[in-house]
Design a protein around this motif. Sequence first.
Motif, PDB file in Angstrom:
ATOM      1  N   THR A  38       2.195  11.327  -0.898  1.00 45.72           N
ATOM      2  CA  THR A  38       2.260  12.327  -1.954  1.00 45.72           C
ATOM      3  C   THR A  38       1.532  13.607  -1.551  1.00 45.72           C
ATOM      4  O   THR A  38       0.464  13.557  -0.945  1.00 45.72           O
ATOM      5  CB  THR A  38       1.623  11.748  -3.238  1.00 45.72           C
ATOM      6  N   ASP A 102      -5.220   7.907  -1.265  1.00 41.24           N
ATOM      7  CA  ASP A 102      -3.866   7.341  -1.294  1.00 41.24           C
ATOM      8  C   ASP A 102      -3.669   6.566   0.005  1.00 41.24           C
ATOM      9  O   ASP A 102      -3.810   7.131   1.085  1.00 41.24           O
ATOM     10  CB  ASP A 102      -2.804   8.441  -1.390  1.00 41.24           C
ATOM     11  N   ASP A 107       1.568   6.088  -3.725  1.00 42.88           N
ATOM     12  CA  ASP A 107       0.270   6.299  -4.381  1.00 42.88           C
ATOM     13  C   ASP A 107       0.160   7.743  -4.841  1.00 42.88           C
ATOM     14  O   ASP A 107       0.566   8.672  -4.128  1.00 42.88           O
ATOM     15  CB  ASP A 107      -0.891   6.003  -3.425  1.00 42.88           C
ATOM     16  N   GLN A 108      -0.394   7.931  -6.035  1.00 44.35           N
ATOM     17  CA  GLN A 108      -0.627   9.262  -6.600  1.00 44.35           C
ATOM     18  C   GLN A 108      -1.996   9.270  -7.273  1.00 44.35           C
ATOM     19  O   GLN A 108      -2.175   9.802  -8.365  1.00 44.35           O
ATOM     20  CB  GLN A 108       0.477   9.626  -7.594  1.00 44.35           C
TER      21      GLN A 108
END
Length: 121
Positions: A38, A102, A107-108
Amino acid sequence: MKYRYLPVLAFSLITALAQAEPVARMESGVLVNASGMTLYTFDKDVAGSGKSACNGPCIALWPAVSAAGDVKPEGVFSVITRDDGSKQWAYQGKPLYTYSVDKKVGDQLGDNFKEVWHVVK
């Protein structure tokens, strides 16, 4: 996860980005790097200033999305020069970062971190 390259990217930009770190958009609309991680922007960065406000300990936690020195900006993507002389990709004038916490694609964990870090959509 499926990726589709941004429609605004011309083949020349994809080639240029491949020299450093390509940017793709996930089906959810989130921008990710070549590894699928991300991408984030930082509210303290001023869009279009050509500068990053994330230096020192900040950059260890929020790594810059590196750009090769000879890449050419195009469309919504530009390149800034960091204080240390390295190049960094920017989206709509805002420098791009990943978040070291992350660990896996999707994943954020940095979204809205301290209300100043945001996932790029």
